[in-house]
Design a protein around this motif. Structure first.
Motif, PDB file in Angstrom:
ATOM      1  N   ALA A   1      38.274  38.380  38.673  1.00 36.25           N
ATOM      2  CA  ALA A   1      37.399  39.470  38.030  1.00 36.25           C
ATOM      3  C   ALA A   1      38.545  40.826  38.374  1.00 36.25           C
ATOM      4  O   ALA A   1      38.422  41.521  37.177  1.00 36.25           O
ATOM      5  CB  ALA A   1      36.328  39.588  38.690  1.00 36.25           C
ATOM      6  N   GLU A   2      38.633  41.379  39.625  1.00 31.09           N
ATOM      7  CA  GLU A   2      39.778  43.021  39.257  1.00 31.09           C
ATOM      8  C   GLU A   2      40.893  42.684  39.996  1.00 31.09           C
ATOM      9  O   GLU A   2      41.181  44.018  40.369  1.00 31.09           O
ATOM     10  CB  GLU A   2      38.466  43.171  40.233  1.00 31.09           C
ATOM     11  CG  GLU A   2      37.303  44.158  39.921  1.00 31.09           C
ATOM     12  CD  GLU A   2      36.355  44.795  40.152  1.00 31.09           C
ATOM     13  OE1 GLU A   2      36.556  45.722  41.195  1.00 31.09           O
ATOM     14  OE2 GLU A   2      35.131  44.415  40.335  1.00 31.09           O
ATOM     15  N   GLN A   3      41.202  41.362  40.454  1.00 28.06           N
ATOM     16  CA  GLN A   3      42.664  41.275  40.491  1.00 28.06           C
ATOM     17  C   GLN A   3      43.821  40.496  40.223  1.00 28.06           C
ATOM     18  O   GLN A   3      43.212  39.372  39.948  1.00 28.06           O
ATOM     19  CB  GLN A   3      42.196  40.757  42.181  1.00 28.06           C
ATOM     20  CG  GLN A   3      43.503  40.714  43.031  1.00 28.06           C
ATOM     21  CD  GLN A   3      42.811  40.892  44.448  1.00 28.06           C
ATOM     22  OE1 GLN A   3      42.411  40.490  45.114  1.00 28.06           O
ATOM     23  NE2 GLN A   3      44.364  40.001  45.213  1.00 28.06           N
ATOM     24  N   ARG A   4      44.858  40.352  39.743  1.00 29.30           N
ATOM     25  CA  ARG A   4      45.810  39.616  39.098  1.00 29.30           C
ATOM     26  C   ARG A   4      46.482  39.024  40.746  1.00 29.30           C
ATOM     27  O   ARG A   4      46.001  38.554  41.006  1.00 29.30           O
ATOM     28  CB  ARG A   4      46.878  40.271  39.408  1.00 29.30           C
ATOM     29  CG  ARG A   4      47.239  41.476  37.915  1.00 29.30           C
ATOM     30  CD  ARG A   4      48.505  42.670  38.172  1.00 29.30           C
ATOM     31  NE  ARG A   4      49.294  41.259  37.693  1.00 29.30           N
ATOM     32  CZ  ARG A   4      50.423  41.610  36.958  1.00 29.30           C
ATOM     33  NH1 ARG A   4      50.319  42.677  36.549  1.00 29.30           N
ATOM     34  NH2 ARG A   4      51.454  40.630  36.842  1.00 29.30           N
ATOM     35  N   MET A   5      45.854  37.481  39.654  1.00 31.13           N
ATOM     36  CA  MET A   5      46.363  36.599  40.561  1.00 31.13           C
ATOM     37  C   MET A   5      46.911  35.827  39.832  1.00 31.13           C
ATOM     38  O   MET A   5      48.192  36.590  39.798  1.00 31.13           O
ATOM     39  CB  MET A   5      45.067  35.313  40.369  1.00 31.13           C
ATOM     40  CG  MET A   5      44.827  35.879  41.636  1.00 31.13           C
ATOM     41  SD  MET A   5      42.934  34.854  42.124  1.00 31.13           S
ATOM     42  CE  MET A   5      43.212  33.038  42.147  1.00 31.13           C
ATOM     43  N   ILE A   6      47.214  34.300  39.911  1.00 30.85           N
ATOM     44  CA  ILE A   6      47.995  33.911  38.209  1.00 30.85           C
ATOM     45  C   ILE A   6      48.029  34.392  37.357  1.00 30.85           C
ATOM     46  O   ILE A   6      49.313  34.541  36.476  1.00 30.85           O
ATOM     47  CB  ILE A   6      48.029  32.253  38.674  1.00 30.85           C
ATOM     48  CG1 ILE A   6      48.388  32.003  40.662  1.00 30.85           C
ATOM     49  CG2 ILE A   6      48.937  31.449  37.696  1.00 30.85           C
ATOM     50  CD1 ILE A   6      47.719  30.562  40.308  1.00 30.85           C
ATOM     51  N   GLY A   7      46.551  34.650  37.136  1.00 27.47           N
ATOM     52  CA  GLY A   7      46.845  33.923  36.089  1.00 27.47           C
ATOM     53  C   GLY A   7      46.128  36.291  35.479  1.00 27.47           C
ATOM     54  O   GLY A   7      45.176  36.911  37.168  1.00 27.47           O
ATOM     55  N   PRO A   8      46.489  37.816  34.966  1.00 28.93           N
ATOM     56  CA  PRO A   8      45.474  38.306  34.865  1.00 28.93           C
ATOM     57  C   PRO A   8      43.812  38.334  35.423  1.00 28.93           C
ATOM     58  O   PRO A   8      43.104  37.941  34.821  1.00 28.93           O
ATOM     59  CB  PRO A   8      45.627  38.744  33.526  1.00 28.93           C
ATOM     60  CG  PRO A   8      45.720  38.018  32.372  1.00 28.93           C
ATOM     61  CD  PRO A   8      45.830  36.523  33.462  1.00 28.93           C
ATOM     62  N   ALA A   9      43.337  40.113  35.783  1.00 25.13           N
ATOM     63  CA  ALA A   9      42.245  40.609  35.767  1.00 25.13           C
ATOM     64  C   ALA A   9      41.553  40.067  34.844  1.00 25.13           C
ATOM     65  O   ALA A   9      41.850  40.702  33.825  1.00 25.13           O
ATOM     66  CB  ALA A   9      42.244  41.621  36.620  1.00 25.13           C
ATOM     67  N   LEU A  10      40.210  39.593  34.596  1.00 27.82           N
ATOM     68  CA  LEU A  10      39.459  39.683  33.202  1.00 27.82           C
ATOM     69  C   LEU A  10      38.188  40.848  32.953  1.00 27.82           C
ATOM     70  O   LEU A  10      37.775  41.128  32.588  1.00 27.82           O
ATOM     71  CB  LEU A  10      38.922  38.422  33.652  1.00 27.82           C
ATOM     72  CG  LEU A  10      40.040  36.876  33.319  1.00 27.82           C
ATOM     73  CD1 LEU A  10      39.349  35.640  33.108  1.00 27.82           C
ATOM     74  CD2 LEU A  10      40.727  37.316  32.217  1.00 27.82           C
TER      75      LEU A  10
END
Length: 159
Positions: free
Chosen positions: A89-98
């Motif tokens: 939800a609040e952090q970038r990972m492989i994809g964007p934070a949503l």
């Protein structure tokens, strides 16, 4: 003999505690101290575009004033099952934070990306920019239908 040994030990200690001289060597020097590099949390190269509806079957989505709790619950379940491998939800990972995705993208764009990421990544300029921003990590097609995408879209409103 004992006095001589004590005197020798004492003089060695005094010499070793003296001023340390640093030798400067010319040539290659390696510094292993870790430097903190701050990364921007916002996507620098990806524009905010609420008018872009994306490429796909979804051309119009209207959200009610309040979140449909039943749809959001179904969307949350689907999100936890298939999306959390790449998204938080609040952090970038492989994809964007949503969290706050609807401040950057239209609901139609989000649903089209959920339903058919392959086509979006080939044809949509924002999807292409996101692909570049996230080191060419493609969003896998989960073969979701419009109802699943609508439930996920409703859940994303709650983040």
């Amino acid at each position: 003999m004992r006095k001589l040994f004590t005197l020798l030990a004492l003089s060695t200690m005094i010499i070793s505690c003296g001023e340390k001289k640093e030798e400067k060597k010319e040539g290659f020097e390696m510094n292993r101290t870790k430097k903190e590099v701050k990364k921007e949390t916002a996507s620098e190269g990806v524009p905010v575009d609420l008018d872009n509806k994306g490429v796909g079957p979804i051309t119009s989505v209207t959200f009610d004033e309040t979140v449909n709790e039943e749809m959001a619950a179904a969307g949350k379940e689907k999100f936890q099952a298939i999306c959390t491998a790449c998204h938080m939800a609040e952090q970038r990972m492989i994809g964007p934070a949503l969290k706050g995705v609807y401040e950057r993208r239209s609901p139609e764009w989000v649903m089209n990306m959920i339903i058919n990421p392959d086509r979006m990544l080939k044809e949509d300029p924002i999807a292409k920019a996101l692909l570049k921003e996230y080191s060419n990590a493609i969003m896998l097609n989960q073969n979701l239908n419009e109802e699943d995408a609508r439930n996920l879209a409703e859940y994303l409103r709650t983040l």
